[in-house]
Design an enzyme around this catalytic site. Structure first.
Site, PDB file in Angstrom:
ATOM      1  N   HIS A 142       0.816  -1.216   0.000  1.00 36.18           N
ATOM      2  CA  HIS A 142       0.000   0.000   0.000  1.00 36.18           C
ATOM      3  C   HIS A 142       0.854   1.273   0.000  1.00 36.18           C
ATOM      4  O   HIS A 142       0.618   2.174   0.805  1.00 36.18           O
ATOM      5  CB  HIS A 142      -0.907   0.031   1.236  1.00 36.18           C
ATOM      6  CG  HIS A 142      -1.936  -1.042   1.279  1.00 36.18           C
ATOM      7  ND1 HIS A 142      -2.645  -1.350   2.427  1.00 36.18           N
ATOM      8  CD2 HIS A 142      -2.388  -1.900   0.329  1.00 36.18           C
ATOM      9  CE1 HIS A 142      -3.479  -2.339   2.182  1.00 36.18           C
ATOM     10  NE2 HIS A 142      -3.340  -2.696   0.919  1.00 36.18           N
ATOM     11  N   PRO A 143       1.845   1.423  -0.879  1.00 38.03           N
ATOM     12  CA  PRO A 143       2.653   2.644  -0.851  1.00 38.03           C
ATOM     13  C   PRO A 143       1.848   3.867  -1.311  1.00 38.03           C
ATOM     14  O   PRO A 143       1.126   3.811  -2.303  1.00 38.03           O
ATOM     15  CB  PRO A 143       3.794   2.339  -1.819  1.00 38.03           C
ATOM     16  CG  PRO A 143       3.228   1.334  -2.765  1.00 38.03           C
ATOM     17  CD  PRO A 143       2.295   0.493  -1.940  1.00 38.03           C
TER      18      PRO A 143
END
Length: 548
Positions: A484-485
């Protein structure tokens, strides 16, 4: 070779942007995708993420730098390199986050348009929720929160597991309420995730937003295998403006141009968008000069503020029940799984990587849920390795609101060289403390009566580790990214020197250029990030069409 809108990246945000902007036949739209078409069969079979992550056909194959918070380990860092982007290889979980996430964005940007009440219609616009398929039997309260008839299909999962039902019951015994909807603005509770699937097939953004609409429009072009090397910039009366891009294609280097008043829309994600900006001379001055790139506009925040959800995977052996470990460890079991999917589009081949979810608090004094669980009826040493030979479940828990911040920085002026990704996990005392507390909470849940009949035995990390220091160190040994960057081109107020874009996602000091993807999030959402990225694209598309 001249367009009104050029969209870089045919992923989650890019596909929606292409759909909305090409609906106006007077506008020429070009969508550029560095990867290939989404015609690989494993993209569409839900369990196929196992064959897409780590596959150069569908994944950029990034790795993080050695991370002190992970005791020097590197992590695989999957990013979709195919039509649909990460929606073609992700966990398919439909999750908006919490209302307070968006209210905090509105405060950070000084723009109420990002508040929960204002973004909710943009979630609903493209939503097609399975519960609203029926004309009756759905409450008005549910209808007020969810949409129907949009392109983005949301369905319930097509299988359940006895041991996961027991885990959910144990969670309620530990004080976590049951819920049947994680997307009301507060996601506290335990229940099965809803997924972006249609009738047992993965539903990616290429299916949802490109076919059949965009691909049949004469004003729309899609190029695959087309990697943007850098943006072209020029000054007009002292104003820096984006005029187009240099694109490496299978036919050689091409230059695409914007028509007067046109816009370049970066939708290459939290890794790709800052890389392209830096290669184009837009970023931290010292970094650009170090690599011999002329500084067009010094923007210190480009590539900074990287945030991600780090999951800590606790594994428990169980008895008296079947898990995927043993079901998939024989040819007969695999055959049964395959036949169930072929004839019913159900069973393990239809499942998302995580089936059961829970949102709760790491301590009673927390004002909101700050932990998310992904619970799976399987276990393995690391992603991509074989399943264990014994029956087990994995309860992965992540800190929803990490205070650690990392960076994405080019390591060369060569566009073909991957950037350096340094998430800087567990670098704050708060994050290390929450990691330890989350492992203790996992143990409390598993110790509840509902799971007693399965005689759970902690396999990883191991009951011998009890102190804060031991658990924090163990978290560094066993934790991994949940993919989930966000945050590397964050939006913010005019007086925020670290903000890359304004509240309408326009790059500071550069006309005709916006960033529209997860990189603009000032803070990470409290949950999976794919659907919030779609909302960002929906919000931006409306502003672009309205000339704002």
């Amino acid at each position: 070779m001249s367009f009104d809108y050029i969209i870089v990246g045919a992923g989650t945000a890019g596909c929606l942007l292409a759909n909305r902007l090409s609906a106006d036949p007077s506008k020429r739209v070009l969508l550029l995708e560095a990867g290939g078409k989404d015609d690989y069969h494993w993209i569409h079979i839900p369990v196929g993420y196992l064959y897409c992550i780590g596959n150069p056909r569908t994944d950029w194959l990034y790795q993080t730098e050695p991370d002190a918070g992970l005791n020097g380990r590197r992590l695989r860092y999957p990013r979709g390199k195919v039509l649909g982007g990460c929606s073609s290889i992700n966990g398919m979980i439909y999750m908006r986050g919490q209302a307070r996430d968006y209210d905090a964005w509105a405060e950070a940007c000084g723009d109420a348009d990002w508040s929960w009440g204002q973004v909710l219609p943009h979630f609903k616009k493209h939503e097609n929720h399975w519960r609203l398929d029926a004309a009756q039997g759905v409450s008005d309260a549910f209808k007020a929160l969810h949409g129907h008839g949009g392109e983005w299909r949301v369905e319930r999962q097509r299988l359940r597991w006895e041991v996961l039902d027991a885990f959910a019951q144990a969670a309620t015994q530990a004080g976590i309420p049951a819920t049947d909807d994680f997307n009301r603005g507060t996601n506290e509770g335990v229940g099965y995730f809803e997924v972006n699937q249609r009738a047992g097939w993965r539903w990616n953004t290429a299916k949802a937003f490109l076919r059949p609409t965009c691909l049949g429009r004469p004003n729309f072009e899609l190029w695959t295998g087309a990697q943007v090397q850098r943006l072209t910039l020029q000054r007009e009366d002292g104003q820096l403006r984006c005029s187009g891009a240099e694109v490496r294609t299978p036919h050689g280097l091409e230059t695409v141009k914007l028509n007067p008043g046109g816009e370049m829309l970066l939708a290459a994600g939290a890794i790709g968008s800052p890389q392209i900006l830096q290669l184009s001379g837009l970023g931290p001055a010292a970094l650009l000069q170090r690599h011999g790139i002329a500084v067009q506009q010094a923007l210190e925040g480009v590539g900074a503020n990287l945030q991600d959800h780090l999951q800590i995977r606790a594994v428990f052996k169980v008895q008296g029940t079947k898990t995927l470990n043993t079901l998939a460890n024989s040819w007969w079991g695999k055959a049964k799984i395959g036949m169930e999917y072929v004839f019913r589009r159900s069973g393990p081949m239809s499942m998302a990587p995580s089936q059961l979810g829970a949102f709760t608090r790491s301590s009673p004094d927390k004002a909101w849920p700050d932990l998310e669980y992904h619970v799976q009826p399987l276990s393995l040493n690391a992603f991509g390795e074989p399943l264990h030979s014994f029956n087990a479940i994995t309860a992965s828990v992540c800190n929803l609101n990490p205070t650690s911040r990392g960076t994405v920085q080019i390591q060369s002026a060569d566009p073909a060289m991957a950037p350096l990704i340094a998430p800087n996990y567990l670098s704050t005392d708060e994050d290390r403390h929450i990691a330890a507390e989350s492992l203790r909470l996992t143990r409390r849940i598993v110790a509840q009566p509902a799971l007693a009949r399965y005689r759970p035995e902690e396999f990883k990390p191991g009951v011998q580790f009890q102190s804060d220091a031991e658990l924090a160190r163990l978290a560094g040994d066993i934790a991994t990214t949940i993919f989930h960057p966000v945050g590397t081109c964050k939006m913010g107020r005019a007086d925020d020197a670290s903000a890359v874009v304004d509240s309408h996602l326009r790059v500071r000091g550069v006309a005709g250029l916006r960033v529209v993807d997860a990189s603009v999030m000032p803070t990470i959402t409290s949950g999976n990030t794919n659907s919030p990225t779609l909302m960002i694209a929906e919000r931006a598309a409306q502003w672009i069409l309205d000339g704002k």
